[in-house]
Design an enzyme around this catalytic site. Structure first.
Site, PDB file in Angstrom:
ATOM      1  N   ASP A 112      -9.752  -3.738  -5.004  1.00  0.00           N
ATOM      2  CA  ASP A 112      -9.372  -2.861  -4.115  1.00  0.00           C
ATOM      3  C   ASP A 112      -9.710  -1.553  -4.458  1.00  0.00           C
ATOM      4  O   ASP A 112      -9.404  -0.810  -5.302  1.00  0.00           O
ATOM      5  CB  ASP A 112      -7.845  -2.994  -4.207  1.00  0.00           C
ATOM      6  CG  ASP A 112      -7.094  -2.219  -2.996  1.00  0.00           C
ATOM      7  OD1 ASP A 112      -7.834  -1.517  -2.236  1.00  0.00           O
ATOM      8  OD2 ASP A 112      -5.838  -2.295  -3.053  1.00  0.00           O
ATOM      9  N   HIS A 141      -8.301  -4.813  -0.719  1.00  0.00           N
ATOM     10  CA  HIS A 141      -6.875  -4.207  -0.436  1.00  0.00           C
ATOM     11  C   HIS A 141      -6.052  -5.184   0.808  1.00  0.00           C
ATOM     12  O   HIS A 141      -4.923  -5.181   0.686  1.00  0.00           O
ATOM     13  CB  HIS A 141      -7.113  -3.057   0.446  1.00  0.00           C
ATOM     14  CG  HIS A 141      -6.011  -2.197   0.514  1.00  0.00           C
ATOM     15  ND1 HIS A 141      -5.271  -1.516  -0.371  1.00  0.00           N
ATOM     16  CD2 HIS A 141      -5.265  -1.621   1.838  1.00  0.00           C
ATOM     17  CE1 HIS A 141      -4.406  -0.951   0.009  1.00  0.00           C
ATOM     18  NE2 HIS A 141      -4.259  -0.940   1.448  1.00  0.00           N
ATOM     19  N   SER A 199       0.815  -1.164   0.004  1.00  0.00           N
ATOM     20  CA  SER A 199      -0.006   0.063  -0.021  1.00  0.00           C
ATOM     21  C   SER A 199       0.834   1.215  -0.014  1.00  0.00           C
ATOM     22  O   SER A 199       1.583   1.514  -0.896  1.00  0.00           O
ATOM     23  CB  SER A 199      -0.859  -0.002   1.296  1.00  0.00           C
ATOM     24  OG  SER A 199      -1.898   1.056   0.863  1.00  0.00           O
TER      25      SER A 199
END
Length: 691
Positions: free
Chosen positions: A629, A664, A543
C-alpha cells in the site's frame, strides 16, 4: 499463543519545540517506495514481526473458520456470477463486459453493430495467468477510436505503479513498447496515432503529461505539460464534444486547467484561469460553448458559461444554493443533465436545451435512494439514456429512459441468486445533533424483525475526509450482518460533502476534530434512542476512516464493543511531517502542514491516533493492512498495534492482519475481495458472540 512483540528502539523526535518518544519509528525504511515495488527489500526483522502477527490473528480467529466459509458462500451466493453489463453503442461496435462463474476478473466483449459475431478482446483471468502474478490490478482499459487497438494498464504489486500496454485487437500483438511507472490512465488521440499518459515522479506523484506515438521508442515521448508544484497532480481528458483535450492540475483544494485543440500537431496547452488557493474549477466544452463548474464566489459550486476561452465572458448558467452541492453536466444534442446533493441525498435534473425548461427526474417513492444516469451511446443525437436506481434495501435497477416521451423500460435488474425481499428490511434517515448543534445525517438499515429496544448490536460505518460523500446505495455484503440482527448505520459526518462544501470545510484542517465529534455524537444518539446500547457498537472505517476509528477509540473507547480498521491512517503526524511520501504534500489543505506551521502541528499532535494512545481499556480491535500500500504505509498500523499492545489495560483481542500481496484496496479479484469482507464480518460476529 505468545503475543507478538515488536522490538522497541527509542527515538526522541522534536518539532516546534515539542519532543516526544517514538519506540517503533525504526520500522520505517528510507527506501520504502522501493519496498513497495519489491517486497524482497523489506527489513527481515519487520517481515518476521508481520508474519508473527498474521499467525497470532489466525490463531485467535481459528474459531471463526466455519462462519468465515459460511459468510463467503453467502456473499458470493448473492452475486450473479455469470453476468453481463448493458452494452454501450460506439460508432461501429457495441462494447460490454461479462463475468463468469469461475473467473475473478471481467471479460470485455464487442460485436459490430448489425451483426451477431461476438469478439472477446480482453480476459482478465487469462492475462493474470499469463503473467503468473499473485496481485493483478487493472488501472484502465481503453479501445482506440478506430476500434483497432486495446490499451490497458496493470499493477502487479498493489503499489499503484501502473505499466501501460497497447496491442492490436485482431493479432493480440503489442504495437508499442510498454510504458512503466505511470498513473495508469490512458487517453487516445482522435487519429489513434498517439496516447496521452501521466508519469509518476520519484515520490509516486503524477506531475508530467506525455504524448507517446504508437510504435515508437518511449525515450522519444513528448512532454507536453509539467506541474512544478509538488502538491499538485495532473491528468488529461477529452471534452464532451471531442474538440479539446483538457489538462487538469490540482490538489484537494485548488485547481488549474489548460486546453489544446484535438487537431494540434504539436500540442500547446493554454491556460484557462490562473490558480487561486481554495478555488476549484473544471471546464468542459459542448456545442460551441464552454461550461465551468466552480466554487469561485459559490461555496457549494455553480456553473458558468462562455462562448470562447481566449476572451471569456462568463455568465451564470446554474446558480449556487446554500448547502446544496451543485454537480457537473452531462450533454446530449437536445438535453443537459445535472446533479445536486443535499442532506446526504442526490437528485438529478434534465434541461431541454430548446425550451430551457428544467425538471427533476423522479425515480421512486423511497425516501433514501441513489439515482444515476449513463449514456447509452457515443452519438449524442439521441433522447435515450440509462437511468440507474438503488437504495439500502433495493437492489440496483437500470432503465432505458426517453427524455422526450418520458417512457422508461427496465433493461437490467441486479439479481440476487440466493433470494432477496426488500420488504424484509427497514431504512430510516434521521439526524443527530453534534457537539456544536450541527445536524449529522444517519442512514439506518435493519431487518424488520430486529427489535429496537437497546438489545441489538450495531455497526457504525464512517469516513469523513477529502469531501467524499457516503452514498446510501444497495450492498449485498451488509445483509450478512443485518440478517443476524446487527443494525447497519452509515454516519454522514463532516469531512464529506453530504451537506455541501461547508460540510467538508468544517471537517478538515483545524476543524478535523468535528469529524470525530460527529461520529461520537452519532454513537451516543443511537444508544439514547434504543437502536443499540453501550458496548454493543462496532465501529468500522478504512484509510482516512481508519484515522477516524483511531481517534475515536482513544477518545470514547467506552462506547464500543469493537473496531474494524482497514488500512488505517493512524500514524498521521509522522506521515504529515514526511514530505517525501506520495500523498503528504498534496494533502496540506486537507490535514495541514505540521512541519512548517506550529498551529497545524499542535492540532494534529493532539488527535493523531498513534500519539494519543492512553493507558486504559480498549475494545476488541481488528486492524488490516497491505504490504504494498503506497497510500497508507503498512508501518502505520504495525506501529499503532505494537504501541497499543503496550498501553492497553484490558484483555480484549487486538489483531493485526497484513496482506503480503495486496495494495490500498486490499487483495485483487472477486474472491479476494469477498474473503476480506468475510474476515471482517467473522470478527464482528465473534465479538458479538453470534457464532
Amino acid at each position: 499463543m505468545k503475543i507478538p512483540q515488536l522490538k522497541k528502539k527509542s527515538e526522541i523526535k522534536t518539532c516546534h519545540g515539542i519532543s516526544w518518544e517514538d519506540n517503533y519509528s525504526w520500522i520505517h525504511q528510507d527506501n520504502i517506495l522501493e519496498v513497495l515495488k519489491d517486497s524482497k527489500k523489506l527489513n527481515p526483522e519487520v517481515r518476521k514481526y508481520l508474519e508473527e502477527e498474521n499467525s497470532y490473528t489466525d490463531f485467535h480467529l481459528s474459531d471463526t473458520k466455519n462462519i468465515k466459509k459460511k459468510l463467503f458462500d453467502e456473499i458470493k451466493g448473492r452475486i450473479k456470477l455469470d453476468d453481463e453489463s448493458i452494452p454501450f453503442k460506439d460508432f461501429d461496435y457495441e462494447y460490454w463486459t461479462k463475468t463468469t462463474t469461475k473467473g475473478n476478473y471481467s471479460i470485455k466483449l464487442r460485436k459490430k453493430i448489425g451483426t451477431k459475431n461476438i469478439e472477446e478482446i480482453w480476459n482478465g483471468d487469462e492475462e493474470k495467468e499469463k503473467l503468473g502474478v499473485k496481485y493483478f490490478g487493472v488501472g484502465d482499459l481503453e479501445v482506440s477510436f478506430n476500434d483497432k487497438y486495446l490499451a490497458y494498464s496493470l499493477d502487479t504489486k498493489g503499489s499503484e505503479y501502473y505499466t501501460i500496454y497497447i496491442r492490436d485487437i485482431k493479432t493480440k500483438k503489442l504495437v508499442t513498447e510498454k510504458i512503466e511507472e505511470t498513473s495508469g490512465v490512458i487517453t487516445f488521440s482522435l487519429d489513434d496515432k498517439y496516447i496521452f499518459y501521466s508519469k509518476l515522479d520519484e515520490n509516486h506523484r503524477p506531475r508530467k503529461i506525455y504524448r507517446h506515438k504508437l510504435g515508437s521508442n518511449t525515450r522519444d515521448d513528448h512532454l507536453i505539460f509539467e506541474e512544478k508544484s509538488e502538491a499538485f497532480t495532473v491528468g488529461i481528458s477529452l471534452s464532451s464534444d471531442d474538440k479539446y483535450f483538457f489538462i487538469n492540475t490540482s490538489d484537494h483544494n485548488t485547481s488549474e486547467q489548460y486546453y489544446f485543440s484535438v487537431d494540434e500537431k504539436k500540442p500547446n496547452p493554454k491556460l484557462i484561469k490562473e490558480r487561486h488557493k481554495g478555488i476549484l474549477y473544471s471546464v468542459n466544452s459542448w456545442n460551441g460553448r464552454f461550461y465551468n463548474h466552480t466554487n469561485e464566489n459559490a461555496e457549494d459550486f455553480k456553473i458558468d458559461v462562455t462562448n470562447n476561452l481566449e476572451k471569456p465572458n462568463w455568465k451564470n448558467f446554474i446558480s449556487p444554493k446554500e448547502e446544496v452541492l451543485i454537480g457537473g453536466l452531462t450533454f446530449l444534442n437536445d438535453w443537459i443533465i445535472r446533479s445536486e446533493t443535499s442532506n446526504a441525498l442526490d437528485k438529478l435534473f434534465v434541461r431541454n436545451i430548446t425550451t430551457e425548461i428544467e425538471e427533476e427526474l423522479i425515480f421512486s417513492d423511497e425516501k433514501v435512494f441513489v439515482p444515476g444516469i449513463s449514456l447509452a451511446q457515443r452519438d449524442k443525437n439521441t433522447d435515450n439514456i440509462y437511468l440507474g436506481y438503488s437504495s439500502p434495501k433495493t437492489p440496483g435497477k437500470t432503465y432505458s429512459y426517453n427524455l422526450r416521451s418520458k417512457e422508461k423500460k427496465l433493461v437490467k435488474k441486479e439479481e440476487i441468486p440466493s433470494g432477496h425481499n426488500p420488504d424484509d428490511y427497514v431504512v430510516e434517515r434521521v439526524n443527530c445533533v453534534s457537539h456544536d448543534g450541527r445536524l449529522v445525517p444517519l442512514t439506518i438499515t435493519k431487518h424488520k424483525n430486529t427489535k429496537l429496544d437497546g438489545t441489538a448490536h450495531l455497526l457504525l460505518y464512517g469516513y469523513g475526509s477529502y469531501g467524499s460523500s457516503m452514498s446510501p446505495s444497495f450492498s449485498t455484503t451488509r445483509l450478512s450482518l443485518i440478517d443476524r440482527d446487527i443494525v447497519w448505520v452509515t454516519a454522514h459526518i463532516r469531512g464529506g460533502m453530504e451537506r455541501g462544501m461547508k460540510w467538508w470545510k468544517e471537517g478538515k484542517l483545524l476543524n478535523k476534530k468535528n469529524t470525530f465529534e460527529d461520529y461520537i455524537a452519532s454513537a451516543k444518539y443511537l444508544i439514547e434512542n434504543k437502536y443499540t446500547s453501550k458496548n454493543k457498537i462496532i465501529g468500522m472505517g478504512g484509510s482516512a476512516g481508519g484515522l477516524l476509528m483511531g481517534a475515536v477509540v482513544n477518545q470514547a473507547s467506552e462506547l464500543f464493543l469493537g473496531m474494524i480498521m482497514a488500512v488505517p491512517f493512524v500514524d498521521s503526524l509522522t506521515t504529515n511531517l514526511d514530505h517525501s511520501l506520495p500523498l503528504t504534500i498534496g494533502e496540506f489543505d486537507e490535514f495541514g502542514n505540521a512541519k512548517d506551521k506550529k498551529d497545524h502541528f499542535e492540532y494534529i499532535y493532539s488527535y493523531a491516533p498513534y500519539n494519543n494512545i492512553k493507558k486504559k481499556d480498549y475494545p476488541h480491535i481488528l486492524i488490516t493492512t497491505s504490504l504494498s500500500d503506497n497510500r497508507v504505509l503498512f508501518d502505520e498500523p504495525a506501529k499503532f498495534t505494537a504501541k497499543l499492545r503496550e498501553y492497553k489495560t484490558d484483555n480484549n483481542i487486538l489483531l493485526l492482519k497484513t496482506e503480503m500481496n495486496a495494495g490500498h484496496g486490499g487483495k485483487s479479484g472477486r474472491d479476494g475481495a469477498i474473503e476480506e469482507i468475510a474476515l471482517d464480518y467473522a470478527f464482528a460476529l465473534k465479538i458479538a458472540q453470534k457464532i
